[in-house]
Design an enzyme around this catalytic site. Structure first.
Site, short mmCIF file in Angstrom:
data_model
loop_
_atom_site.label_atom_id
_atom_site.label_comp_id
_atom_site.label_asym_id
_atom_site.label_seq_id
_atom_site.Cartn_x
_atom_site.Cartn_y
_atom_site.Cartn_z
N ARG A 1 1.26 12.47 7.45
CA ARG A 1 2.09 13.55 7.99
C ARG A 1 3.14 12.96 8.92
O ARG A 1 2.85 12.10 9.76
CB ARG A 1 1.24 14.63 8.65
N ASP B 1 0.85 -1.19 0.00
CA ASP B 1 0.00 0.00 0.00
C ASP B 1 0.89 1.24 0.00
O ASP B 1 1.98 1.20 0.55
CB ASP B 1 -0.88 0.01 1.25
N GLU C 1 -3.80 22.14 9.32
CA GLU C 1 -4.40 20.99 8.65
C GLU C 1 -5.29 21.46 7.49
O GLU C 1 -5.59 22.63 7.35
CB GLU C 1 -5.20 20.15 9.65
N ILE D 1 0.05 8.94 1.67
CA ILE D 1 0.77 10.09 2.21
C ILE D 1 0.31 10.28 3.66
O ILE D 1 -0.89 10.38 3.91
CB ILE D 1 0.47 11.37 1.40
N GLU E 1 -2.11 1.20 -4.67
CA GLU E 1 -2.49 2.38 -5.46
C GLU E 1 -1.50 2.69 -6.58
O GLU E 1 -1.81 3.44 -7.51
CB GLU E 1 -2.67 3.60 -4.55
MN MN Z 1 -4.81 1.89 0.35
#
Ligand code: MN
Length: 484
Positions: A166, A161, A284, A164, A228
């Site tokens: 933080r 997997d 955020e 992104i 992905e």
């Molecule tokens: Mn995923």
């Protein structure tokens, strides 16, 4: 250079150098501590950053105080630029992603040496002096990598997997990592931790924008077990190339500018603001300072590898870069799901900056006959069901340009009556970062993170459609008049 030839960050920058106004390079020295993000706010961060801000060029800071490495921000901070980099138009972006979903292409290991390993630093090392991670505001918990593409494998199934997350720099070889609930790599981490083992990870930074956008697909489009990177391969019509890490059993993006290798340690936690005690992490995506998390998983860094003369790419969040990363895959997912359930109804979808790419979607529908009346609201409910983080859906007819906010407000003004055109769905769990979702704000909210999801139906009732035709003008070819 064509967009279809872009395979890495350098290719993307070379492409943008050929497009006026899309990439600003500066040699003026900048401090990564607060100053860089403060500058980019004025250049191109965009909504929902506190005004004054604007949609503008990406920016390459070539002289970063204390470091020999330049910092790039805002590569995807404009929908127009994101579309150019993927070889399409702002209106067709979600369809481009849909097409990639239909033509997945699995990543492959690179033959020979990987560009991202031209220079190798093994532990002991100090990430803080090696890489110029910016600290965005004076209240931030520390320097953050905000475009670190984390890659890991399920310790049981081996499925990979990328996401992104933080990442706050907490010490020379220590990063904290935040997982929003339900993230796939967090599920891998839990399995490893239950077995008393560390989870090896790679963090790739400075990538082909197609990889970053594809990585932001979420379930149900890319369920756990779906890599992905297969979508990124579909977007570019060729496999993403991987490199085997030099210090851990993991794989990274072979042509990344920078890769941090490491492992998430079992049983270890760190308070996110342990260095500052401010109570905050960083700005955020909804536009507010996020709260520091009390106990986050810890990554022990085992190596940093990079290309010669690397570029550190990051996101000086919030702003349009996050909006595009989160929003465009969401648009594609909504299109796919509703087209499946109600073929022909949905014409296009837009997740505008106001919602940070997650909270707000505008659905453009075409009611083809009396039996389509009401199906637009069914489509909105389906979008809520698939995307728990979606809070408001605005519905418009097919003659409204949903990419123009004034058009959306026009529909909300002339095709909307508050008492009959609004649908409230109270008491539904939403996303924890919207500050209005609290019991103090609303008596119908029982706990933080619960919301009243709302449909703003700005479509004309089918039976009245004839009365709502927009004034028509003579069809002309304006070409000769446009050359002044
Ligand atoms: Mn995923």
């Amino acid at each position: 250079m064509q967009a279809s030839e872009i395979r890495d960050l350098r290719g993307a920058l070379e492409f943008l150098d050929g497009v006026p106004g899309q990439l600003q390079r500066t040699r003026h020295p900048v401090d990564p501590n607060h100053e860089l993000a403060g500058v980019y706010r004025h250049i191109g961060a965009g909504v929902p950053v506190l005004p004054p801000t604007r949609t503008g060029p990406a920016m390459l800071f070539e002289s970063v105080k204390g470091y020999g490495i330049p910092v790039l921000v805002g590569l995807l901070a404009s929908r127009e630029r994101a579309a150019m980099l993927l070889g399409t138009t702002p209106q067709r972006l979600p369809f481009k992603l849909l097409d990639a979903l239909k033509h997945p292409c699995a990543p492959v290991f690179v033959e020979g040496s990987a560009p991202c390993q031209e220079v190798v630093h093994r532990a002991p090392l100090d990430v803080r002096s090696l890489l110029p991670a910016p600290t965005n505001t004076p209240l931030d918990a520390g320097p953050f990598f905000n475009l670190g593409l984390v890659r890991a494998q399920d310790p049981e199934t081996g499925e990979a997997d990328v996401t992104i997350h933080r990442l706050c720099v907490q010490g020379p070889e220590t990063l904290s990592i935040y997982f929003a609930p339900g993230r796939h790599i967090d599920a891998f981490r839990r399995k490893a931790e239950a077995a008393g083992k560390a989870l090896p990870v790679s963090i790739s930074m400075g990538l082909d924008p197609a990889v970053y956008i594809a990585a932001c697909f979420e379930p149900p489009t890319t369920p756990q077990g779906c890599d992905e990177l297969t979508v990124a391969g579909g977007l570019r019509g060729g496999a993403v190339q991987l490199a085997r890490c030099v210090s851990v059993d993991a794989s990274a993006i072979a042509n990344a500018e920078v890769v941090i290798e490491g492992e998430i340690l079992p049983g270890e936690r760190i308070r996110e603001d342990v260095q500052t005690n401010t109570g905050y992490c960083m700005p955020e995506f909804p536009g507010y300072l996020g709260s520091a998390q009390p106990a986050l998983p810890v990554i022990r860094v085992t190596a940093v590898t990079h290309r010669r003369n690397p570029i550190l790419q990051t996101l000086a969040g919030p702003g349009e870069e996050h909006v595009n990363l989160a929003g465009i895959p969401t648009e594609a997912s909504i299109l796919q799901m509703i087209e499946h359930a109600m073929p022909g109804l949905l014409q296009n979808v837009y997740c505008p900056p106001a919602g940070g790419g997650k909270y707000l979607a505008v659905l453009q529908v075409r009611k083809a006959g009396p039996r389509d009346e009401g199906r637009q609201r069914q489509a909105a409910i389906a979008a809520f069901a698939a995307f728990p983080e979606l809070k408001h859906v605005i519905l418009t007819d097919e003659d409204v340009d949903i990419f123009n906010p004034h058009e959306i407000l026009w529909a909300m003004t002339t095709r909307y009556q508050g008492d009959v055109s609004t649908v409230f769905i109270p008491g539904v769990r939403c996303h924890p970062l919207d500050p209005s979702q609290s019991p103090e704000f609303s008596p119908s909210i029982q706990a933080p993170g619960i919301s009243c999801k709302t449909i703003f139906d700005c479509t004309v009732p089918y039976a009245l459609k004839e009365k709502f035709g927009r004034a028509k003008f003579a069809e002309v070819d304006p070409g000769p008049w446009m050359k002044s």
